[in-house]
Motif scaffolding. Structure first.
Motif, PDB file in Angstrom:
ATOM      1  N   LYS A 105      -0.168  -9.567  -0.967  1.00 17.99           N
ATOM      2  CA  LYS A 105      -0.510  -8.187  -1.309  1.00 17.99           C
ATOM      3  C   LYS A 105      -1.322  -8.170  -2.600  1.00 17.99           C
ATOM      4  CE  LYS A 105       3.598  -6.196   0.898  1.00 17.99           C
ATOM      5  NZ  LYS A 105       4.797  -5.333   0.727  1.00 17.99           N
ATOM      6  N   VAL A 106      -2.544  -7.653  -2.497  1.00 19.87           N
ATOM      7  CA  VAL A 106      -3.472  -7.638  -3.626  1.00 19.87           C
ATOM      8  C   VAL A 106      -3.947  -6.212  -3.859  1.00 19.87           C
ATOM      9  CG1 VAL A 106      -5.626  -8.542  -4.574  1.00 19.87           C
ATOM     10  CG2 VAL A 106      -4.212  -9.969  -3.075  1.00 19.87           C
ATOM     11  N   GLY A 107      -3.880  -5.760  -5.095  1.00 19.33           N
ATOM     12  CA  GLY A 107      -4.408  -4.459  -5.467  1.00 19.33           C
ATOM     13  C   GLY A 107      -5.805  -4.606  -6.055  1.00 19.33           C
ATOM     14  N   VAL A 108      -6.680  -3.645  -5.769  1.00 24.92           N
ATOM     15  CA  VAL A 108      -8.060  -3.672  -6.261  1.00 24.92           C
ATOM     16  C   VAL A 108      -8.368  -2.303  -6.867  1.00 24.92           C
ATOM     17  CG1 VAL A 108     -10.487  -4.008  -5.663  1.00 24.92           C
ATOM     18  CG2 VAL A 108      -8.724  -5.328  -4.475  1.00 24.92           C
ATOM     19  N   THR A 109      -8.917  -2.280  -8.078  1.00 27.98           N
ATOM     20  CA  THR A 109      -9.319  -1.019  -8.678  1.00 27.98           C
ATOM     21  C   THR A 109     -10.608  -0.525  -8.035  1.00 27.98           C
ATOM     22  OG1 THR A 109     -10.573  -2.156 -10.417  1.00 27.98           O
ATOM     23  CG2 THR A 109      -8.240  -1.665 -10.860  1.00 27.98           C
ATOM     24  N   GLY A 128      -9.271 -17.434   5.339  1.00 22.77           N
ATOM     25  CA  GLY A 128      -8.215 -17.694   6.314  1.00 22.77           C
ATOM     26  C   GLY A 128      -6.891 -17.049   5.982  1.00 22.77           C
ATOM     27  N   GLN A 129      -6.520 -17.027   4.705  1.00 24.34           N
ATOM     28  CA  GLN A 129      -5.225 -16.447   4.348  1.00 24.34           C
ATOM     29  C   GLN A 129      -5.267 -14.940   4.519  1.00 24.34           C
ATOM     30  OE1 GLN A 129      -3.493 -17.951   0.845  1.00 24.34           O
ATOM     31  NE2 GLN A 129      -1.955 -16.365   0.630  1.00 24.34           N
ATOM     32  N   SER A 130      -4.150 -14.370   4.920  1.00 20.23           N
ATOM     33  CA  SER A 130      -4.072 -12.931   5.145  1.00 20.23           C
ATOM     34  C   SER A 130      -3.847 -12.222   3.817  1.00 20.23           C
ATOM     35  CB  SER A 130      -2.934 -12.607   6.121  1.00 20.23           C
ATOM     36  OG  SER A 130      -2.790 -11.226   6.266  1.00 20.23           O
ATOM     37  N   PHE A 131      -4.838 -11.434   3.409  1.00 23.07           N
ATOM     38  CA  PHE A 131      -4.734 -10.642   2.193  1.00 23.07           C
ATOM     39  C   PHE A 131      -4.599  -9.180   2.566  1.00 23.07           C
ATOM     40  CE2 PHE A 131      -7.241 -14.354   0.744  1.00 23.07           C
ATOM     41  CZ  PHE A 131      -6.374 -14.819  -0.221  1.00 23.07           C
ATOM     42  N   GLN A 134       2.837  -2.250 -10.753  1.00 21.47           N
ATOM     43  CA  GLN A 134       3.314  -2.802  -9.475  1.00 21.47           C
ATOM     44  C   GLN A 134       3.351  -4.325  -9.511  1.00 21.47           C
ATOM     45  OE1 GLN A 134       1.413  -1.142  -5.958  1.00 21.47           O
ATOM     46  NE2 GLN A 134       1.050   0.802  -7.019  1.00 21.47           N
ATOM     47  N   VAL A 135       2.399  -4.928 -10.208  1.00 21.94           N
ATOM     48  CA  VAL A 135       2.435  -6.389 -10.356  1.00 21.94           C
ATOM     49  C   VAL A 135       3.659  -6.808 -11.157  1.00 21.94           C
ATOM     50  CG1 VAL A 135       1.274  -8.368 -11.399  1.00 21.94           C
ATOM     51  CG2 VAL A 135      -0.049  -6.683 -10.107  1.00 21.94           C
ATOM     52  N   ARG A 136       3.954  -6.066 -12.203  1.00 28.49           N
ATOM     53  CA  ARG A 136       5.113  -6.385 -13.041  1.00 28.49           C
ATOM     54  C   ARG A 136       6.426  -6.193 -12.264  1.00 28.49           C
ATOM     55  NH1 ARG A 136       3.708  -3.435 -16.727  1.00 28.49           N
ATOM     56  NH2 ARG A 136       2.643  -4.949 -18.064  1.00 28.49           N
ATOM     57  N   GLU A 156       1.259  -8.895  -5.678  1.00 29.30           N
ATOM     58  CA  GLU A 156       1.219 -10.254  -6.208  1.00 29.30           C
ATOM     59  C   GLU A 156       0.088 -10.430  -7.202  1.00 29.30           C
ATOM     60  OE1 GLU A 156       1.708 -13.434  -3.367  1.00 29.30           O
ATOM     61  OE2 GLU A 156       2.563 -12.067  -1.896  1.00 29.30           O
ATOM     62  N   ALA A 157      -0.942  -9.600  -7.113  1.00 31.35           N
ATOM     63  CA  ALA A 157      -2.065  -9.704  -8.044  1.00 31.35           C
ATOM     64  C   ALA A 157      -2.837  -8.394  -8.037  1.00 31.35           C
ATOM     65  CB  ALA A 157      -2.979 -10.862  -7.674  1.00 31.35           C
ATOM     66  N   LEU A 158      -3.616  -8.187  -9.102  1.00 36.24           N
ATOM     67  CA  LEU A 158      -4.480  -7.014  -9.238  1.00 36.24           C
ATOM     68  C   LEU A 158      -5.852  -7.493  -9.674  1.00 36.24           C
ATOM     69  CD1 LEU A 158      -4.966  -3.912  -9.495  1.00 36.24           C
ATOM     70  CD2 LEU A 158      -4.233  -4.136 -11.892  1.00 36.24           C
ATOM     71  N   ILE A 159      -6.895  -7.000  -8.987  1.00 35.23           N
ATOM     72  CA  ILE A 159      -8.274  -7.352  -9.326  1.00 35.23           C
ATOM     73  C   ILE A 159      -8.918  -6.152 -10.014  1.00 35.23           C
ATOM     74  CG2 ILE A 159     -10.510  -8.081  -8.446  1.00 35.23           C
ATOM     75  CD1 ILE A 159      -9.090  -9.328  -6.071  1.00 35.23           C
ATOM     76  N   THR A 160      -9.340  -6.362 -11.256  1.00 36.18           N
ATOM     77  CA  THR A 160      -9.994  -5.303 -12.026  1.00 36.18           C
ATOM     78  C   THR A 160     -11.364  -5.796 -12.486  1.00 36.18           C
ATOM     79  OG1 THR A 160      -9.062  -6.043 -14.136  1.00 36.18           O
ATOM     80  CG2 THR A 160      -7.728  -4.527 -12.812  1.00 36.18           C
TER      81      THR A 160
END
Length: 387
Positions: free
Chosen positions: A50-54, A68-71, A84-86, A91-95
């Protein structure tokens, strides 16, 4: 055979009607179903990141889906994403910007996610450099993607290998469990009849070998019924859930051979356990005489689950699967994997039947000479000498 079937019917009727049989069967089905559901859930969770993106870095999220990996990408506010990451919801946030993204993680980044993000950034940097020198990034990418190495496969890959492996492990575990449970039921029954002196009344009308054969057959058929119910429930659940897509012929063959090997294995171990348990008169002493037999059953199971998944064509496993006593666990696993040759199956069946015949004769004699001796433990040497 009439006294044998009389004893066998008594064992079947007595045990099938008990609450323990019904509750045990239902509990096993529920446990196996719950375990399968848990493994499916864990596998799904493990395969999804699970990845968050701004909103500013949203252009980076789409290229990640090509890897290949499911994001699982979701657009979040930067402050909410960090929270949410904390908390572990992401699992990660892309800013940052698409040209200079920043990865926010709780402790250390996931290796696959970081590699994928690096690849996206590198591709964007390359596109920008190509555009700067006047080249079309899409055209260059199309030209490079068309280049590939030629592959020649010497053997055709089995598309159902993963399912066969899961079926093989399931067969090994179920057979191992039922052989131990059934064998211990026979051993406990022998000691109960001996300690309560019921065996003396029974042997006044039938022969010891007939009593032994009837008890082994009756308990064996009872466990076979339970095994069929559980296996059928498992196959139906797997089919409905879409877990198994193997051809019906392969499933039927695996199930049929599993039941056949259960009978061969049960008659082998139950006879030995019945003979061993006849040497003692108390339940407290039973474990001492049946533990060596149980250990023999543990060895092929350990070899099967540890060796066959990584090396289905193992020569050691192939040789041991022909050895009576090892065959009931190893051969069904090799059959499920599709690596057992027909001649190997036929030879192992013949050897196992011959071993059962020898053990029935020898075990019957030990049982006949030891079952009426109460009190102190009868030494195996004395029982054989009396035989």
């Amino acid at each position: 055979m009439s006294p044998v079937w009389l004893v066998a019917r008594r064992e079947i009727r007595t045990r099938v009607r008990t609450r323990a049989f019904i509750a045990g069967t239902l509990a096993t089905i529920l446990i196996m179903g719950g375990y399968a559901a848990l493994m499916t859930f864990i596998g799904h969770q493990a395969g999804t990141t699970k990845v968050g993106v701004t909103a500013q870095a949203a252009a980076v999220g789409a290229p990640l889906q090509a890897f290949g990996q499911s994001f699982e990408i979701s657009t979040v506010d930067e402050a909410a994403g960090e929270r949410q990451v904390r908390d572990g919801d992401l699992e990660a946030l892309i800013t940052g910007t698409p040209d200079a993204p920043r990865l926010v993680v709780k402790r250390s980044p996931d290796g696959a996610l970081r590699a994928a993000l690096d690849a996206v950034v590198q591709q964007q940097a390359m596109n920008a450099e190509l555009a700067r020198v006047g080249l079309d990034p899409a055209g260059v990418r199309a030209a490079t993607e068309s280049a590939h190495v030629s592959v020649t496969s010497l053997e055709t890959e089995d598309p159902h290998l993963g399912e066969r492996l899961g079926l093989a492990i399931a067969a090994g575990v179920v057979l191992y469990m039922f052989l131990i449970i059934g064998g211990q039921m026979v051993a406990q029954g022998v000691v109960e009849e001996k300690s309560s002196r019921v065996v003396e009344l029974l042997l006044s009308t039938i022969k010891p070998t007939q009593l032994l054969a009837g008890k082994v057959i009756g308990i064996g058929l009872t466990n076979l019924l339970q095994l069929v119910i559980i296996a059928a429930a498992g196959l139906i659940a797997s089919g409905v859930g879409g877990v198994l897509t193997l051809p019906s012929a392969a499933l039927a063959g695996t199930l049929g051979w599993g039941l056949a090997w259960f009978l061969l294995g049960f008659f082998t171990y139950a006879t030995v356990l019945a003979a061993a348990s006849s040497l003692v008169s108390r339940q407290e002493d039973l474990q001492n005489v049946i533990s060596p037999v149980i250990m023999v059953l543990v060895v092929p199971f350990v070899i099967g689950v540890s060796m066959l998944p990584s090396s289905p064509d193992s020569t050691l496993a192939a040789v041991l699967s022909l050895v009576p006593g090892f065959s009931p666990t190893l051969m069904p696993m090799r059959i499920a994997l599709g690596v057992a040759a027909p001649w190997e199956i036929a030879l192992s069946v013949v050897l196992s039947i011959a071993a059962v015949a020898v053990l029935l004769r020898l075990g019957g004699r030990i049982y006949s000479n030891a079952v009426l001796h109460t009190g102190a433990r009868v030494k195996l040497r004395d029982a054989l000498r009396a035989a």
